[in-house]
Design an enzyme around this catalytic site. Sequence first.
Site, PDB file in Angstrom:
ATOM      1  CG  HIS A 142       2.517   3.981   8.951  1.00 33.12           C
ATOM      2  ND1 HIS A 142       1.440   2.814   8.664  1.00 33.12           N
ATOM      3  CD2 HIS A 142       3.570   2.955   9.243  1.00 33.12           C
ATOM      4  CE1 HIS A 142       1.970   1.620   8.902  1.00 33.12           C
ATOM      5  NE2 HIS A 142       3.374   1.993   9.077  1.00 33.12           N
ATOM      6  CG  ASP A 175       3.010  -0.747   1.445  1.00 32.56           C
ATOM      7  OD1 ASP A 175       3.691  -1.438   2.152  1.00 32.56           O
ATOM      8  OD2 ASP A 175       2.543   0.316   2.156  1.00 32.56           O
ATOM      9  CG  ASP A 177       6.534  -1.250   5.693  1.00 27.32           C
ATOM     10  OD1 ASP A 177       6.201  -1.955   6.602  1.00 27.32           O
ATOM     11  OD2 ASP A 177       7.478  -0.425   5.598  1.00 27.32           O
ATOM     12  CG  HIS A 179       4.359  -2.137  10.016  1.00 26.73           C
ATOM     13  ND1 HIS A 179       5.612  -2.155   9.767  1.00 26.73           N
ATOM     14  CD2 HIS A 179       4.217  -2.483  11.344  1.00 26.73           C
ATOM     15  CE1 HIS A 179       6.305  -2.254  11.081  1.00 26.73           C
ATOM     16  NE2 HIS A 179       5.330  -2.558  11.936  1.00 26.73           N
ATOM     17  CB  THR A 191     -10.597   7.694  -6.377  1.00 27.85           C
ATOM     18  OG1 THR A 191     -10.410   8.014  -7.645  1.00 27.85           O
ATOM     19  CG2 THR A 191      -9.095   7.213  -5.939  1.00 27.85           C
ATOM     20  CG  PHE A 199       1.661  -8.384  -0.808  1.00 31.45           C
ATOM     21  CD1 PHE A 199       1.176  -9.714  -1.056  1.00 31.45           C
ATOM     22  CD2 PHE A 199       1.686  -7.392  -1.840  1.00 31.45           C
ATOM     23  CE1 PHE A 199       0.715  -9.804  -2.286  1.00 31.45           C
ATOM     24  CE2 PHE A 199       1.269  -7.475  -3.116  1.00 31.45           C
ATOM     25  CZ  PHE A 199       0.878  -8.642  -3.596  1.00 31.45           C
ATOM     26  CE1 TYR A 223     -10.641   0.029 -10.064  1.00 32.97           C
ATOM     27  CE2 TYR A 223     -12.688   0.348  -8.955  1.00 32.97           C
ATOM     28  CZ  TYR A 223     -12.025   0.056 -10.246  1.00 32.97           C
ATOM     29  OH  TYR A 223     -12.629   0.009 -11.497  1.00 32.97           O
ATOM     30  CG  ASP A 265       9.066  -2.859   8.176  1.00 33.07           C
ATOM     31  OD1 ASP A 265       8.719  -3.330   6.778  1.00 33.07           O
ATOM     32  OD2 ASP A 265       8.442  -2.119   8.622  1.00 33.07           O
TER      33      ASP A 265
END
Length: 488
Positions: A142, A175, A177, A179, A191, A199, A223, A265
């Site tokens: 984050h 990712d 997580d 969040h 880029t 997800f 992207y 989490d």
Amino acid sequence: MAYSQGGGKKKVCYYYDGDIGNYYYGQGHPMKPHRIRMTHNLLLNYGLYRKMEIYRPHKATAEEMTKYHSDEYIKFLRSIRPDNMSEYSKQMQRFNVGEDCPVFDGLFEFCQLSTGGSVAGAVKLNRQQTDMAVNWAGGLHHAKKSEASGFCYVNDIVLAILELLKYHQRVLYIDIDIHHGDGVEEAFYTTDRVMTVSFHKYGEYFPGTGDLRDIGAGKGKYYAVNFPMRDGIDDESYGQIFKPIISKVMEMYQPSAVVLQCGADSLSGDRLGCFNLTVKGHAKCVEVAKTFNLPLLMLGGGGYTIRNVARCWTYETAVALDCEIPNELPYNDYFEYFGPDFKLHISPSNMTNQNTPEYMEKIKQRLFENLRMLPHAPGVQMQAIPEDAVHEDSGDEDGEDPDKRISIRASDKRIACDEEFSDSEDEGEGGRRNVADHKKGAKKARIEEDKKETEDKKTDVKEEDKSKDNSGEKTDPKGAKSEQLSNP
């Protein structure tokens, strides 16, 4: 050359510093670095240390951190302490430090260790000295260029990806997580050299970003890939979409390195989460990522029911090593945490899965449509390779005098009382606000302000690479896709 061909066993390097568990966010705060120590102790007692190379990470320098973060933000993190906070009240507000992201003893050193492991892992992969690198203290997705967010201060992931980009034309970031991986997406939003795939739970939930329609901008259009999920997703539903999407991404994007953020989490029973994955369901994502036989950096992230975090990351280390471990937990320093069953694996709850098969299929098809918009993967450019962030003789070898370690000097004031490590639900109301609009107005204002201040620094990675090649200078990836974008 370290890379394994086919599905054989991979060489794994693992980064851990014994001091990491002593850092303490404060009473009632859900983020507990102690979970990293619990993970390490559990995997030691399973004997996994015999099957991998273990390194103590170097402490990343301020100079390394400013490859992405602003100079003034890193200077602030270096300077602030609990005993001088009153002198920094204006800057604390500006850099979003003080509530979800508190000032605590050794804050900057904590960031140095978290970042050091991720960057060192990237360097190890670049040198082809390992197939996989693991840093459970990393994955703090984050953190923004000039702002702390969601318990994260320095974005070790962005810094590790910038390191990988010195040797790899295209890097894939995944990712899992609960969040949204907003800090990483934001850094590389414009880029085509980094594809971000997240997800996550979406809708009235921190950080409020990660809409299906957020697909990247400019050269980065298509992207950024976001799979917004609802409460209660289980192993079966997750498995049905994860492998097809990652397989399609691999086919269309053809990365040469992968970074996997394994935030725990998303497990069933997480103190801040609302998903229903088991450790096995979560680890299936690691298995899928491994099958592509690409250099793989595995990082930690969220995870607030700490006994389950330790279970998950221990098992995922075993998966990385292709090593089967028994469900019966070995005795370890934190054995009492794992009662009453003292087993490695967890059962899902009976919560309702609000992700219907129709919903999951619809989102999957929308993402496939976006992925079909990608041009064929661009060819690798010939270019001068910049200097590694970690030199051969600097961070990887344990050359420090153990008597001069931070834990001897200062751990007494950082060690929390025993009850702070409990997972009890009545531990306090501290922590991440899982509401999309939490301080959004102030945040947008700060981002716009940062935009103005850093406008001159912002350039595209490829353009910078070209100019550096022409002048014969070392490539500095700072500014790579560092556009500060307001939350949608």
